[in-house]
Design an enzyme around this catalytic site. Structure first.
Site, short mmCIF file in Angstrom:
data_model
loop_
_atom_site.label_atom_id
_atom_site.label_comp_id
_atom_site.label_asym_id
_atom_site.label_seq_id
_atom_site.Cartn_x
_atom_site.Cartn_y
_atom_site.Cartn_z
CE LYS A 173 19.07 30.08 126.22
NZ LYS A 173 19.00 28.61 126.30
CG ASP A 212 19.36 25.47 120.87
OD1 ASP A 212 20.04 26.51 120.98
OD2 ASP A 212 18.56 25.08 121.74
CD GLN A 254 17.88 26.24 128.89
OE1 GLN A 254 17.61 27.15 128.13
NE2 GLN A 254 19.13 25.91 129.17
#
Ligand code: NAD
Length: 283
Positions: A49, A116, A93
């Protein structure tokens, strides 16, 4: 034989577009990436990422915390990042270590920095059909279908898996595009009777080669979200949930693993970051 849906090609187009938006709008979005502990898969995801952020002109700010970080410390960091004007997006994460309450952490991220789309406010907005930030994986699947001109309206769609991050939002996003949607899960009975009715089948369960050719209707569109590590001839490799070699003989379109949904998930993360950066600058 099925046409391969190539996530590498489509994600490259998305990333080129993001790069040109960043250049033309003269912005430098920043994404805070928080990793707690040293889970090897999470380390790889975070590394990828970070690399892709840099490729398109997003500044990643890495926060790598020890495994035993107390929940309050993580909440404090998120609180500070929420207030920090130099930060456009915050990614935590997953999975988090067991002593940390994941829902509490996701709820603490500002909905306006929630790259997200996991904050309850953003989940609610998605549910009622007024999305603000959409979760990256199902958003990436929809983008693949659009790119290949696969219409969803009126189709029978079956989603395998009911997680909050893939299965449920995927089903809602297909429903909002006028598919007739069935969600299957670990307690579903006669699963293959249901999958055989699918014009579009999305599998997100995490079991290697679970979806076999005899579970698929001829010419179905098969989207494989699963990422599973398996050992073959003493080497480890990644496979999806779908028995790709045999299912591709029955389907009309199919995503490979790797190179299908995975690159799209990462591209959508970059897109969400830029959209949030633009939104914040417009307020
Ligand atoms: P999860 O473990 O949270 O959920 C799995 C779901 O599968 C559950 O809802 C469960 O009910 C269902 N399930 C389990 N066994 C089943 C069975 N026999 N029949 C029907 N349903 C069954 O997983 P998740 O986080 O949604 O991820 C699913 C898979 O997708 C994993 O392999 C994960 O690594 C992968 N994934 C890939 C991406 C990507 O970018 N490609 C993103 C997220 C997750």
């Amino acid at each position: 034989m099925a046409q391969i849906i190539d996530g590498k090609i489509v994600s490259k187009l998305v990333k080129d577009n993001i790069k040109s938006i960043i250049e033309s709008k003269k912005i430098s979005p920043s994404l805070a990436v928080i990793l707690v502990g040293n889970d090897p898969a999470s380390l790889t995801y975070v590394r990828n990422k970070t690399k892709e952020c840099l490729e398109v002109g997003i500044s990643p700010k890495d926060y790598h915390l020890p495994e035993d970080t107390p929940e309050e410390k993580l909440l404090e960091l998120i609180g500070n990042l929420n207030k920090d004007d130099d930060i456009d997006g915050i990614l935590v994460q997953l999975p988090l270590p067991k002593h940390i309450n994941t829902n509490k952490i996701l709820n603490a991220i500002s909905p306006y920095k929630d790259v997200d789309g996991f904050h309850p406010e953003n989940v609610g907005k998605l549910m009622i059909g007024t999305p603000f930030v959409e979760p990256c994986t199902p958003k990436g699947v929809i983008r693949l279908l659009e790119h290949y001109g696969i219409s969803v309206e009126g189709k029978r769609a079956v989603v395998l898996g009911r997680s909050n991050i893939v299965g449920k939002p995927m089903a809602i996003m297909l429903l909002h595009r006028n598919a007739t949607v069935t969600i299957c899960h670990s307690k579903t009975k006669d699963l293959s009777e249901i999958t055989k009715q699918a014009d579009i089948l999305v599998s997100a369960i995490g079991i290697p080669n679970f979806v076999k050719a005899d579970m698929i209707k001829k010419d179905a569109v098969v989207i494989d979200v699963g990422i599973n590590k398996v050992e073959e001839n003493g080497k480890s490799k990644l496979v999806g949930d779908v028995d790709f070699e045999n299912v591709k003989e029955v389907a009309s379109y199919i995503t490979p693993v790797p190179g299908g949904v995975g690159p799209m998930t990462r591209a959508m993360l970059l897109e969400n970051t830029v959209n949030l950066a633009l939104f914040r600058r417009s307020c």
